[in-house]
Design an enzyme around this catalytic site. Structure first.
Site, PDB file in Angstrom:
ATOM      1  N   CYS A   1       0.849  -1.182   0.000  1.00 27.01           N
ATOM      2  CA  CYS A   1       0.000   0.000   0.000  1.00 27.01           C
ATOM      3  C   CYS A   1       0.886   1.234   0.000  1.00 27.01           C
ATOM      4  CB  CYS A   1      -0.879   0.061   1.260  1.00 27.01           C
ATOM      5  SG  CYS A   1      -2.080  -1.260   1.406  1.00 27.01           S
TER       6      CYS A   1
ATOM      7  N   GLY B   1      -0.894   0.680  -5.048  1.00 21.56           N
ATOM      8  CA  GLY B   1      -2.221   0.162  -4.732  1.00 21.56           C
ATOM      9  C   GLY B   1      -3.278   0.862  -5.542  1.00 21.56           C
TER      10      GLY B   1
ATOM     11  N   ASN C   1       0.597   0.773   5.909  1.00 20.55           N
ATOM     12  CA  ASN C   1       1.180  -0.095   4.896  1.00 20.55           C
ATOM     13  C   ASN C   1       1.949  -1.189   5.597  1.00 20.55           C
ATOM     14  OD1 ASN C   1       2.493  -1.303   2.733  1.00 20.55           O
ATOM     15  ND2 ASN C   1       4.176   0.168   2.777  1.00 20.55           N
ATOM     16  N   GLY C   2       1.570  -2.446   5.319  1.00 19.57           N
ATOM     17  CA  GLY C   2       2.284  -3.555   5.933  1.00 19.57           C
ATOM     18  C   GLY C   2       1.336  -4.653   6.322  1.00 19.57           C
TER      19      GLY C   2
ATOM     20  N   CYS D   1      12.332  -4.826   3.117  1.00 19.31           N
ATOM     21  CA  CYS D   1      11.711  -5.750   2.145  1.00 19.31           C
ATOM     22  C   CYS D   1      12.397  -5.617   0.784  1.00 19.31           C
ATOM     23  CB  CYS D   1      10.224  -5.447   2.034  1.00 19.31           C
ATOM     24  SG  CYS D   1       9.393  -6.479   0.815  1.00 19.31           S
TER      25      CYS D   1
ATOM     26  N   TYR E   1      10.584  -4.756  -7.270  1.00 14.10           N
ATOM     27  CA  TYR E   1       9.296  -4.756  -7.950  1.00 14.10           C
ATOM     28  C   TYR E   1       8.390  -3.578  -7.594  1.00 14.10           C
ATOM     29  CZ  TYR E   1       4.772  -6.513  -9.526  1.00 14.10           C
ATOM     30  OH  TYR E   1       3.549  -6.653 -10.121  1.00 14.10           O
TER      31      TYR E   1
ATOM     32  N   SER F   1       9.474  -3.325 -14.874  1.00 14.31           N
ATOM     33  CA  SER F   1      10.416  -3.466 -13.769  1.00 14.31           C
ATOM     34  C   SER F   1      11.790  -3.916 -14.234  1.00 14.31           C
ATOM     35  CB  SER F   1       9.890  -4.484 -12.745  1.00 14.31           C
ATOM     36  OG  SER F   1       8.561  -4.217 -12.436  1.00 14.31           O
TER      37      SER F   1
END
Lengths: 385, 385, 385, 385
Positions: C27, C58, C132-133, C283, C289, C330
């Site tokens: 998000c 998102g 977000n998470g 992450c 990505y 990407s």
């Protein structure tokens, strides 16, 4: 989805005003439990008939929650049932029980967040609540709930009731999944006014406040017992007009009564008393204005009550006149009654046009004159009858 | 936007059925010309009041076209005026004249393409048409128009009328921008049935078919002459109830009459006669069913006509009875009349619930029983009156 | 508004699967506090720019909450910012501070109820949270919250966080309106993963989990200090690309850091440590990505990191080839890097058509062949470059 | 549904401006005829794939008409194919042939009435037209059509073409249902520019203007001949990229060619010549800007042409530089070409954010600065590559 959130102080002030104004919270509630197919759309169809028949009690929003014993399906939206529900939304609303709600239009704001019934996950399973009424001690109940550490999404009494039912009462009183005890506890905290339909995954509780201020009645489905493939069950609704002809009117839910409805039948699990010395207090506006003429309260049809009022008026205030008219539609029965008692013929004097009214032009002399005109335009001169 | 297009053969067959069924094409038309501000929203507001007051004649779609003498602004959509128009759409609809239409719900299909009024660019300027009625010789008129090389977008009589008005009549008859001659030519080709409101950029023609089959009446705005900032003008509408109280009823448009309405006033430019030996033929269903009770046709209020029918019935068919009831709402006035003539008291026996009715469940025994129930559910037993 | 509610058991099972799948909860969050006009639309415009620049994180839903120090205004909806916000919704979103959220599309269901930011009334005033998470110990935290007697409307971690912040921590730990202490308490209960933007009526807290798993960075507005009528303030966002060029990138929020942002400026009120022996854990999919190529993480531009990976691949796995291509978008930077390091020319080999893909026909041989075709259809043979 | 109608004078003036501006009328057209099931949805699915693959040529509106040999089914709407079509609208679009259109966004007005393909009932059956291009002599053609007595609903060339095809040409030239002769007659009246896909109930005509100004190409379905249950047929589309991989590219429709496509196959029925001395004139903007890189025109892939232009630029204008960049996305191929020819490495310098841009705040210093910022915000400094 728009929403404005304001302070607690502002809430208390508004709340005070609302209580004074008196008529702010008219709604319709409906609940049904059958022994039918748990994956059937039939239950949603029954609720939809009921909500449409209760639509006169609220046009702001309409909603429905069904249960098949495991999952709750919900569909809610702003506006009339006929606009909120369609074939797509209906086909998801399966189950053998469910509750519904029609909400009265209060302020102007688009408040989708306030659509009922409310649904929450509680420690003891899913819980859904539909509410007609207004809590007179909402401000103090709200303070209690917030102090326990609950965040409230809305200003509505209905969310407040739902969260209050989830909270564990103080030690020694009640705890665990004993829902009747939780409901009773809440009724003692907040004795009026409400009719509630509370659904858990496998049962519904129908609750009327101890003063009997708001209406709620009980019916049996189907209206005529038959031995065939049809399911059977029990229904509660704000007014008996919601039973249409396929549900048989049984009785009113009593003031303070908590009725548990399951697939197996109904059971009165509690009758919560009023504070000592307090009297039953049914809202007179139900007779005068809110209810449909074919609804029955306290053993009397609303139409008949209104008509008798007209007769009584003719006895107390006889007049010489050519014609008796009414402001449609609530006033019709009273006018008929006056006419019958007095012998003065009844005639329709006002032609109500429910469509006309919206003005988009800026206020000016023309508009002001138009506005006056619009009100009087609904009248026409009767030359002969 | 969906549309299905089928063959001419299919069209003729359907057309035949429609004519047999008789009641397929009930609509409301409205037109207004004022001497007011050409950039004002006032005109759209007036039309909207009129369309809302004519909404009982058609709920399928609603539309409006305004003109400021140069540009036509249109807004049309499926559904009621209250849903089709909002502040955004209204503010574009400026001008000092305009026409509007409410369309009757016929089949189920969503047919936005059929929303009226129609607008086309013609060789002689913009042209817009709103139509109530059904052409009895539509099939032959359609064939003529297609043979002249026009492609038609819809099956509607209204587009057909619009294109027929654009076509140059055969040599020697009429040509050029003589719109009254074009209208007269069309009326001779197709003598019934219609009330038309035809707008060019600076005038409106109000037209009633030679048989007077469909209603159309004329009013003066404002209702009361005053010397102030208000604009004044002329209005035509399907029913006088659309005048509300700010427009003064003047008279009906006569059968076959073509009235030209401009900023300067009104003028009868033609009265097209019926074929010899044919009589005037006003649609009886206007009195019986379509019109609002407070509308005036042929010098008589619809309510009064209905009530007199009830009185007459009581004279011709006297009965001994306890109560006179009606199927609301069209039957109310007749029941009152019967009651007044016979002396038998009137009582409301049916409670009409306009919301209930949609069924989403598949046909089965339960549903069939429900359906019967729904119809009878609207009745309730009167114990005392 | 549709919603299905299922049991706690089902929730735990789904939750387990989601965690395994790993990528379920991408998000974008945004927050801004300025010293500008408390009744200005400017704040909403700034947030909208930010949300549009974070839309790649998102597309399921987008929402915004603004505060003028007293009232929270919210607007949320399903879909892209461009569709959710329009002139009407924007003009209500006044204030001098606000937060926003873009939500990743997970399952298919229409779940408007899950749109963020969440807003509740708490004992200590209004509270709004954008998240977000994904909480790795969501199930146990949820159980704790439910046992305290809170009813939860959704299955989302974000509501869970909001209600957990409202709950009074056990005696002796913290109580009352000490929000940093409440936030710290929650971070100890649930150490990963999240970036949070938490708004009270007059301040925002920017919070990153102790592991630094999710990104969050800090910027200063305007980018270039000037002495004029412009307001100034502080911004936090998931990615620096959301700062566009009118906000100056300052630094990342540190793992475990709680930054308080008010009109007066920013202050680090706490840095909550990780459990002993645990390492920072950003992450890797953000680099690979999720993030835009022009975003900066850990002092490095994402494009550069991707390009360097391509260079490294060329060093470790040199190949003889005619051309280097990529799967857009990407993979572009890595392919450029490989090309630069190896000297093999880069060429676009795939033509990505973002529109094509939906199939409405039933599965059969034709469709299966079409589906394969669709995938490969995006390739074309390069004859010469 | 809103529409403004203006005068012919205004039309001619606007028309002049449009032609000067040059790029006003970019659209995508598609047509397919198969020998498959006349009641299948497969045809609509094929057209939808094609329209999505042509969406880059127009995002204002999207529409489709299918035929089963008797009935035309249409669905059209404002916006992208993905928003206009859903399962409900698709399932009605049955048949074994159909045409589709994507329309370029011109002005701001919502002009649903202009959505293509157009459909009319003509004397010789149903007729539907999809058009890419702009008639240079639209004003004079329009005058001719109006003078014949046709009312036109819109200002669009596409309706004009449709009505011109319906009109019976002057005596001696052609008449009756000879559609190729009618098409040829129109092509002589209006020699450029257009690619047309014209559907009758049982055939499609693919037409390219005599100058070959607008692209149109022919494909065979399926791409690989097989002996199984699959239907086969012929497809025409504005660009070969619309064939995806399940349709085999055959050739371009030739300038002036009229191809008739039926269930039985294709046939060139006419090649209408250009005026003597005039040359073929393919629109250069197709190579430069409109077309997808993987489309083939005149035997060359668009990507390759763009790349070769970059190589040529490097030869004609060699520069010393560190990096070659492009304005994405049309410029990418040219930049690659320059890089390959010059040996200067390619690098992505601009990060295009397709979401950012809308401003709702009133013009003031802040906004002006923001606006400048927005443009430059799309750039970022490349430190190393």
């Amino acid at each position: 989805m728009d929403q404005d959130y304001t302070s607690y102080k502002e809430y208390k002030e508004r709340k005070g005003r609302d209580i004074d104004s008196g008529l702010t919270c008219e709604c319709g509630v409906y609940g049904i439990v059958t022994n039918g197919d748990h994956n059937s759309l039939e239950i949603a169809q029954m609720i939809l008939f009921g909500l449409e028949a209760l639509q006169h009690r609220g046009q702001e929003s309409t909603g429905m929650v069904t249960s098949n014993g495991t999952v709750f399906h919900t569909h809610k939206g702003m506006g009339l049932a006929r606009n909120v529900f369609n074939a797509d939304s209906m086909k998801k609303l399966t189950g053998n029980m469910g509750i519904g709600h029609t909400r009265y239009s209060t302020s102007a704001a688009s408040e989708q967040i306030n659509c009922q019934p409310f649904v929450v996950h509680s420690m003891h399973g899913l819980l859904s609540v539909a509410h007609n009424g207004e809590l007179v001690n909402a401000a103090s109940l709200r303070k209690m709930v917030l102090e326990r550490g609950v965040g409230l999404s809305t200003r509505s009494d209905s969310e407040l009731i739902t969260q209050a039912l989830c909270l564990n009462p103080p030690e020694g009183e009640v705890n665990g999944p004993d829902w009747p005890a939780r409901i009773k506890h809440l009724m003692q905290l907040a004795p009026l006014s409400y009719s509630l339909v509370i659904m858990l995954k496998d049962k519904i509780y129908a609750v009327r406040d101890p003063y009997g201020n708001r209406p709620l009645c009980l019916g049996k489905y189907p209206a005529i017992e038959e031995t065939d493939d049809m399911s059977s069950g029990w229904v509660v609704a704000s007014e008996s007009c919601a039973f249409l002809s396929f549900i048989r009117y049984i009785r009113e839910v009593m003031p303070g009564e908590i009725i548990e409805i399951t697939e197996k039948g109904i059971k009165t699990v509690e009758i919560v008393p009023r504070p000592e010395g307090h009297k039953q207090a049914f809202c007179i506006f139900e007779y005068v204005y809110f209810a449909r003429p074919n609804t029955v309260f306290e053993g009397q049809e609303v139409y008949t009550v209104r008509s008798q009022c007209g007769r009584q008026l003719a006895l107390e205030h006889p007049l010489e006149a050519d014609i008796v008219g009414s402001v449609p539609e609530s006033g019709n029965a009273a006018a008929y009654g006056y006419s019958l008692q007095s012998g003065i013929p009844f005639g329709e004097l006002l032609s109500k046009n429910t469509y006309v009214g919206r003005t988009f032009i800026q206020p000016n002399n023309s508009l002001r004159r138009l506005n006056v005109a619009l009100k009087f335009s609904k009248f026409f001169k009767r030359i002969q009858i």
